[in-house]
Design a protein around this motif. Structure first.
Motif, short mmCIF file in Angstrom:
data_model
loop_
_atom_site.label_atom_id
_atom_site.label_comp_id
_atom_site.label_asym_id
_atom_site.label_seq_id
_atom_site.Cartn_x
_atom_site.Cartn_y
_atom_site.Cartn_z
N VAL A 5 0.82 -1.22 0.00
CA VAL A 5 0.00 0.00 0.00
C VAL A 5 0.85 1.27 0.00
O VAL A 5 0.32 2.36 0.17
N LYS A 6 2.16 1.11 -0.22
CA LYS A 6 3.05 2.28 -0.14
C LYS A 6 2.60 3.44 -1.04
O LYS A 6 2.66 4.59 -0.64
N ARG A 7 2.11 3.09 -2.25
CA ARG A 7 1.77 4.18 -3.18
C ARG A 7 0.53 4.97 -2.78
O ARG A 7 0.28 6.05 -3.34
N LEU A 89 2.06 2.44 15.69
CA LEU A 89 0.93 2.65 16.59
C LEU A 89 1.06 3.97 17.33
O LEU A 89 2.15 4.37 17.72
N GLU A 90 -0.06 4.62 17.50
CA GLU A 90 -0.09 5.84 18.30
C GLU A 90 -0.09 5.43 19.77
O GLU A 90 -0.13 4.25 20.09
N LEU A 100 1.47 -2.03 9.49
CA LEU A 100 2.03 -2.40 8.19
C LEU A 100 3.43 -2.95 8.39
O LEU A 100 4.16 -2.53 9.28
N ASP A 101 3.79 -3.89 7.53
CA ASP A 101 5.13 -4.43 7.56
C ASP A 101 5.86 -3.87 6.34
O ASP A 101 5.66 -4.34 5.23
N ASN A 102 6.65 -2.83 6.57
CA ASN A 102 7.36 -2.17 5.48
C ASN A 102 6.40 -1.78 4.34
O ASN A 102 6.67 -2.01 3.16
N GLY A 103 5.25 -1.18 4.73
CA GLY A 103 4.29 -0.71 3.73
C GLY A 103 3.42 -1.80 3.11
O GLY A 103 2.70 -1.55 2.15
#
Ligand SMILES: [Zn+2]
Ligand SMILES: [Zn+2]
Length: 164
Positions: A5-7, A89-90, A100-103
Motif C-alpha cells: 500500500v506504499k503508493r 501505533l499511536e 504495516l510491515d514495510n508498507g
C-alpha cells in the motif's frame, strides 16, 4: 497475497482494489474441514483523508455437518472484515489498527485468521431441525420415531383386565 500500500499511504483518495481466492481446505474444526471450495477475498485498501482503511469480504459455500441430525449440507458463508492500517501505533493503540510491515499487509494471513475466528460454532441444516431420536436414531426431519411408546402402567393393567 501480500498487498503493497506504499503508493497510497500519502495519497488521500488513493485506492487499491483486490480480488483473489484462498484455499482454506486444510483448516480443521474438530476433525471437519468445511472449506472444501475456494474462499474469495474481495475488497480494497483506501486512503480516506489520510487514514488507511482496509476492507474485504470473505465468501464461500462451506460443506457443513448439522450439529443436531448429522446431515451434511451446504452453508453459505460471508464475513466482512474491516480495519485501519498504520505504519506505527499511536499512544492509545487500538485493536482495529493493523501495523504495516514495510508498507505491506499479508492479506492471505489476515484472511485465514478472519476465516478461523468467524467459523460458526453451531451449524444447523435448518433452523427447526428436529434432529435424531435418542431412542431409535431415526432422522426426525424425514421419518417418524420408531420407538415403542411407553405404556402407562395403569392402562396396561386395564388392558390386561379387558383381555381376560
Ligand atoms: Zn439437521
Ligand atoms: Zn425414536
Amino acid at each position: 497475497m501480500v498487498l503493497d500500500v506504499k503508493r497510497i499511504i500519502n495519497t488521500p483518495g488513493g485506492r487499491i482494489p483486490f480480488d483473489f481466492t484462498e484455499d482454506f481446505s486444510d483448516v480443521d474444526f474438530g476433525g471437519v474441514c468445511p472449506a472444501v471450495r475456494p474462499v474469495s477475498v474481495v475488497g480494497q485498501a483506501e486512503n480516506i483523508a489520510g487514514m488507511l482503511r482496509l476492507q474485504f469480504d470473505l465468501t464461500t459455500t462451506l460443506s457443513a455437518v448439522c450439529d443436531r441430525c448429522g446431515a451434511p449440507f451446504d452453508l453459505p458463508y460471508k464475513v466482512p472484515f474491516e480495519c485501519l492500517l498504520a505504519e506505527e501505533l499511536e499512544e492509545n493503540d487500538n485493536d482495529d489498527i493493523l501495523l504495516l510491515d514495510n508498507g505491506t499487509v499479508d492479506l492471505s494471513e489476515l484472511a485465514r485468521e478472519t476465516f478461523i475466528l468467524n467459523m460458526p460454532s453451531k451449524t444447523l441444516c435448518r433452523e427447526d431441525c428436529r434432529g435424531l431420536c435418542s431412542g431409535c436414531g431415526v432422522n426426525l426431519n424425514y421419518e417418524k420415531c420408531r420407538c415403542k411408546k411407553e405404556v402407562d402402567p395403569r392402562l396396561a393393567a386395564l388392558a390386561k383386565l379387558l383381555e381376560q
